[in-house]
Design a protein around this motif. Structure first.
Motif, PDB file in Angstrom:
ATOM      1  N   PHE A 120      -3.263   0.720  -7.922  1.00  0.00           N
ATOM      2  CA  PHE A 120      -4.160   1.636  -7.214  1.00  0.00           C
ATOM      3  C   PHE A 120      -4.891   0.916  -6.086  1.00  0.00           C
ATOM      4  CE2 PHE A 120      -8.562   3.390  -6.958  1.00  0.00           C
ATOM      5  CZ  PHE A 120      -8.257   4.619  -6.397  1.00  0.00           C
ATOM      6  N   SER A 121      -5.395  -0.281  -6.376  1.00  0.00           N
ATOM      7  CA  SER A 121      -6.125  -1.035  -5.354  1.00  0.00           C
ATOM      8  C   SER A 121      -5.195  -1.445  -4.214  1.00  0.00           C
ATOM      9  CB  SER A 121      -6.799  -2.272  -5.968  1.00  0.00           C
ATOM     10  OG  SER A 121      -5.834  -3.216  -6.378  1.00  0.00           O
ATOM     11  N   LYS A 122      -3.942  -1.775  -4.535  1.00  0.00           N
ATOM     12  CA  LYS A 122      -2.978  -2.129  -3.477  1.00  0.00           C
ATOM     13  C   LYS A 122      -2.657  -0.914  -2.621  1.00  0.00           C
ATOM     14  CE  LYS A 122      -0.835  -6.204  -5.584  1.00  0.00           C
ATOM     15  NZ  LYS A 122      -1.237  -7.118  -4.511  1.00  0.00           N
ATOM     16  N   GLY A 123      -2.661   0.267  -3.250  1.00  0.00           N
ATOM     17  CA  GLY A 123      -2.473   1.485  -2.477  1.00  0.00           C
ATOM     18  C   GLY A 123      -3.606   1.703  -1.487  1.00  0.00           C
ATOM     19  N   ASP A 178      10.504  -2.128  -2.969  1.00  0.00           N
ATOM     20  CA  ASP A 178       9.323  -3.005  -3.072  1.00  0.00           C
ATOM     21  C   ASP A 178       8.202  -2.352  -3.857  1.00  0.00           C
ATOM     22  OD1 ASP A 178      10.445  -5.131  -1.799  1.00  0.00           O
ATOM     23  OD2 ASP A 178       9.518  -4.761   0.154  1.00  0.00           O
ATOM     24  N   LEU A 179       8.133  -1.027  -3.790  1.00  0.00           N
ATOM     25  CA  LEU A 179       7.088  -0.320  -4.544  1.00  0.00           C
ATOM     26  C   LEU A 179       7.189  -0.624  -6.038  1.00  0.00           C
ATOM     27  CD1 LEU A 179       7.173   3.230  -2.874  1.00  0.00           C
ATOM     28  CD2 LEU A 179       5.536   1.400  -2.458  1.00  0.00           C
ATOM     29  N   PHE A 180       8.419  -0.626  -6.537  1.00  0.00           N
ATOM     30  CA  PHE A 180       8.634  -0.865  -7.968  1.00  0.00           C
ATOM     31  C   PHE A 180       8.679  -2.353  -8.287  1.00  0.00           C
ATOM     32  CE2 PHE A 180      10.596   3.146  -6.704  1.00  0.00           C
ATOM     33  CZ  PHE A 180       9.860   4.025  -7.491  1.00  0.00           C
ATOM     34  N   ALA A 181       9.145  -3.143  -7.329  1.00  0.00           N
ATOM     35  CA  ALA A 181       9.132  -4.595  -7.516  1.00  0.00           C
ATOM     36  C   ALA A 181       7.706  -5.111  -7.622  1.00  0.00           C
ATOM     37  CB  ALA A 181       9.866  -5.284  -6.362  1.00  0.00           C
ATOM     38  N   LEU A 213       3.095  -3.047   3.491  1.00  0.00           N
ATOM     39  CA  LEU A 213       2.608  -3.130   2.114  1.00  0.00           C
ATOM     40  C   LEU A 213       1.885  -4.463   1.917  1.00  0.00           C
ATOM     41  CD1 LEU A 213       5.660  -1.818   0.044  1.00  0.00           C
ATOM     42  CD2 LEU A 213       3.590  -0.579   0.671  1.00  0.00           C
ATOM     43  N   PRO A 214       0.980  -4.549   0.930  1.00  0.00           N
ATOM     44  CA  PRO A 214       0.343  -5.841   0.626  1.00  0.00           C
ATOM     45  C   PRO A 214       1.398  -6.915   0.364  1.00  0.00           C
ATOM     46  CG  PRO A 214      -0.738  -4.072  -0.577  1.00  0.00           C
ATOM     47  CD  PRO A 214       0.466  -3.470   0.069  1.00  0.00           C
ATOM     48  N   ALA A 215       1.058  -8.143   0.679  1.00  0.00           N
ATOM     49  CA  ALA A 215       2.017  -9.249   0.570  1.00  0.00           C
ATOM     50  C   ALA A 215       2.546  -9.402  -0.850  1.00  0.00           C
ATOM     51  CB  ALA A 215       1.353 -10.544   1.015  1.00  0.00           C
ATOM     52  N   MET A 216       3.845  -9.704  -0.943  1.00  0.00           N
ATOM     53  CA  MET A 216       4.489  -9.948  -2.232  1.00  0.00           C
ATOM     54  C   MET A 216       5.075 -11.355  -2.240  1.00  0.00           C
ATOM     55  SD  MET A 216       6.603  -6.378  -2.724  1.00  0.00           S
ATOM     56  CE  MET A 216       7.323  -6.942  -4.265  1.00  0.00           C
ATOM     57  N   LYS A 217       5.308 -11.892  -3.440  1.00  0.00           N
ATOM     58  CA  LYS A 217       5.921 -13.208  -3.548  1.00  0.00           C
ATOM     59  C   LYS A 217       7.364 -13.174  -3.059  1.00  0.00           C
ATOM     60  CE  LYS A 217       3.066 -14.728  -7.446  1.00  0.00           C
ATOM     61  NZ  LYS A 217       3.051 -15.092  -8.891  1.00  0.00           N
ATOM     62  N   LYS A 218       8.064 -12.086  -3.393  1.00  0.00           N
ATOM     63  CA  LYS A 218       9.448 -11.957  -2.990  1.00  0.00           C
ATOM     64  C   LYS A 218       9.783 -10.496  -2.770  1.00  0.00           C
ATOM     65  CE  LYS A 218      14.162 -13.272  -4.263  1.00  0.00           C
ATOM     66  NZ  LYS A 218      15.030 -13.892  -5.304  1.00  0.00           N
ATOM     67  N   ILE A 277       3.070   6.624   1.293  1.00  0.00           N
ATOM     68  CA  ILE A 277       2.539   7.236   2.529  1.00  0.00           C
ATOM     69  C   ILE A 277       2.323   6.162   3.589  1.00  0.00           C
ATOM     70  CG2 ILE A 277       0.536   8.412   3.525  1.00  0.00           C
ATOM     71  CD1 ILE A 277       0.238   9.885   0.836  1.00  0.00           C
ATOM     72  N   ALA A 278       1.819   5.004   3.168  1.00  0.00           N
ATOM     73  CA  ALA A 278       1.606   3.899   4.118  1.00  0.00           C
ATOM     74  C   ALA A 278       2.918   3.476   4.762  1.00  0.00           C
ATOM     75  CB  ALA A 278       0.953   2.719   3.393  1.00  0.00           C
ATOM     76  N   LEU A 279       3.994   3.405   3.978  1.00  0.00           N
ATOM     77  CA  LEU A 279       5.305   3.050   4.536  1.00  0.00           C
ATOM     78  C   LEU A 279       5.759   4.093   5.557  1.00  0.00           C
ATOM     79  CD1 LEU A 279       7.287   1.791   1.390  1.00  0.00           C
ATOM     80  CD2 LEU A 279       6.560   0.425   3.361  1.00  0.00           C
ATOM     81  N   LEU A 280       5.566   5.369   5.217  1.00  0.00           N
ATOM     82  CA  LEU A 280       5.966   6.441   6.133  1.00  0.00           C
ATOM     83  C   LEU A 280       5.150   6.417   7.424  1.00  0.00           C
ATOM     84  CD1 LEU A 280       6.404   9.381   3.583  1.00  0.00           C
ATOM     85  CD2 LEU A 280       8.209   8.085   4.738  1.00  0.00           C
TER      86      LEU A 280
END
Length: 456
Positions: A329-332, A61-64, A48-53, A40-43
């Motif tokens: 959940f917390s990242k959501g 990215d959701l699944f990564a 999204l919260p920062a990722m390493k890659k 929902i945030a992407l839409l």
């Protein structure tokens, strides 16, 4: 857009609370709710919260992010928690846990003339045992087999005895605790340092408070309900210990080693440091060697290693996966701006960091009561602490400590918690009656914690 994200966040938290309360699988609930909120945030055009890659595509990215969290938690705090689970399983298998309970609770027999004092003294003894046997239900069942018949024969009611037994699990603390591992990881401390310098100074006076409150609450309600003389247990069966009593040292050996070889004390030159995972592995091998000496059966000793691996696997399936899914959940929540909205609302209400800390702690206490799980509530909201502290500039250690302790206190007031159900069924009482008996002391404990935090 802000109002919409707030509404969505509150709705999702409400749905999660409802599903967890109704015994839906917590891993699935937390994972899917986190994915839904991030989608929902992407839409809505949020980042999204920062990722390493990043994969380069938000949907992937959701699944990564699951892969990244599993890799990080599985190799660090997850491995530590799994070795703790394996060690605890092996100690139970060889009878060392039974020996520790027997040795620790034996002094209570000298308090026969003051039964309610004896009952209150179970709390600090049980808390010590809980640090070595970090399973609330497991310890509860051990104490039901050992100390429950002793206290009921003194004329204390069943519900009073079981209440102090479950009170032994209200402070999830010590280096062997999964909650301690998660909390110390979130604030960047070693588990032993967090335990010695932050948990102990707060939980020692809180334990004394609980002993006093349980003494008067149990005595008052037993007298009021006329339970003193009519429910004395006539069971003459004794708690059987098959292992040698010196095995009682084995479950506490990791705790002793971690403190002796901790940078906190700096006893050796050059320094010798020991991490929790290594301590658990070393002490398991010591237990296996002792079993070989005692039974003189090499094949049996080798086969018993399977108990350790199976214990690790069970903890991975239950606790480590819960940590990973709770992190999602917390990242959501973060992706929908939950932290920003919480901070803005708190500042508008004039709360400040301490106000937010009290609010989050109370929320976790109530969540644990509803869910029947201290891990589920703490793992869900604990990862938010560093973000809140960064926004408001407060003491993140103090905040996560109070949230962590509140999660295990709330669990003991839940009629659907595993330890409450298991112990109440063995005693033949209602889990709701037991939860109600725990509510007053633990509410006092929660308020006392808020007061003591200003001192410590």
């Amino acid at each position: 857009m802000t109002i919409i994200s707030v509404i969505i966040t509150l709705v999702m938290i409400g749905i999660v609370a409802y599903l967890l309360t109704n015994k839906y699988n917590p891993q699935a609930v937390l994972l899917f709710s986190g994915l839904i909120m991030m989608a929902i945030a992407l839409l809505m055009g949020y980042d999204l919260p920062a990722m390493k890659k990043s994969t380069g595509l938000g949907a992937f990215d959701l699944f990564a992010m699951i892969t990244e969290i599993l890799s990080d938690k599985g190799s660090k705090v997850g491995l530590m928690i799994m070795t703790i689970g394996g060690f605890v399983a092996y100690m139970r298998h060889i009878g060392a846990s039974d020996a520790l309970v027997y040795v620790s609770t034996k002094p209570l027999t000298y308090l026969r003339k003051t039964p309610y004092l004896a009952a209150s003294c179970v709390i600090p003894i049980g808390q010590f045992l809980f640090m070595s046997t970090p399973s609330a239900t497991g310890l509860g069942l051990l104490l039901m087999a050992s100390i429950y018949p002793v206290l009921t024969k003194l004329g204390i009611s069943k519900v009073s005895v079981v209440s102090v037994i479950t009170a032994c699990t209200v402070f999830d603390m010590g280096p062997a605790s999964a909650n301690t591992a998660q909390a110390s990881h979130q604030v960047g401390l070693e588990a032993v340092d967090y335990f010695l310098h932050h948990q102990l100074p707060l939980t020692v006076p809180l334990t004394i408070v609980l002993m006093i409150v349980y003494f008067f609450v149990n005595k008052y309600y037993d007298k009021k309900e006329g339970l003193n003389d009519q429910e004395g247990e006539k069971n003459n069966g004794e708690f059987k210990v098959t292992a040698p009593l010196y095995y009682a040292l084995l479950p506490v050996m990791p705790l002793l080693l971690l403190m002796v070889f901790s940078p906190t004390f700096d006893l050796f030159e050059p320094p010798i440091t020991l991490d929790t995972t290594t301590a658990m592995l070393a002490c398991t091998i010591v237990g296996m060697v002792l079993e070989l000496i005692r039974k003189r059966d090499l094949k049996d000793m080798m086969s018993s290693m399977k108990i350790f691996w199976e214990g690790m696997g069970r903890v991975f399936a239950s606790v480590v996966t819960l940590i990973v899914c709770a992190q999602m959940f917390s990242k959501g929540l973060i992706s929908l701006g939950f932290i920003d909205h919480l901070v803005d609302a708190s500042q508008s209400a004039g709360f400040g960091f301490e106000g937010v800390s009290i609010l989050m702690t109370t929320m976790i206490f109530l969540a644990s009561m509803l869910m029947g799980s201290g891990n589920a509530s703490f793992f869900s909201f604990g990862p938010l602490v560093p973000h809140i502290a960064a926004q408001l500039g407060g003491n993140k250690i103090g905040m996560i400590l109070s949230m962590q302790l509140a999660s295990s206190m709330g669990r003991a007031t839940s009629p659907i918690a595993g330890v409450i159900i298991a112990t109440s069924e063995l005693a033949g009482i209602s889990s709701f009656d037991l939860a109600k008996r725990n509510l007053i002391p633990l509410t006092v404990g929660l308020l006392s914690m808020f007061i003591l935090k200003t001192v410590f």
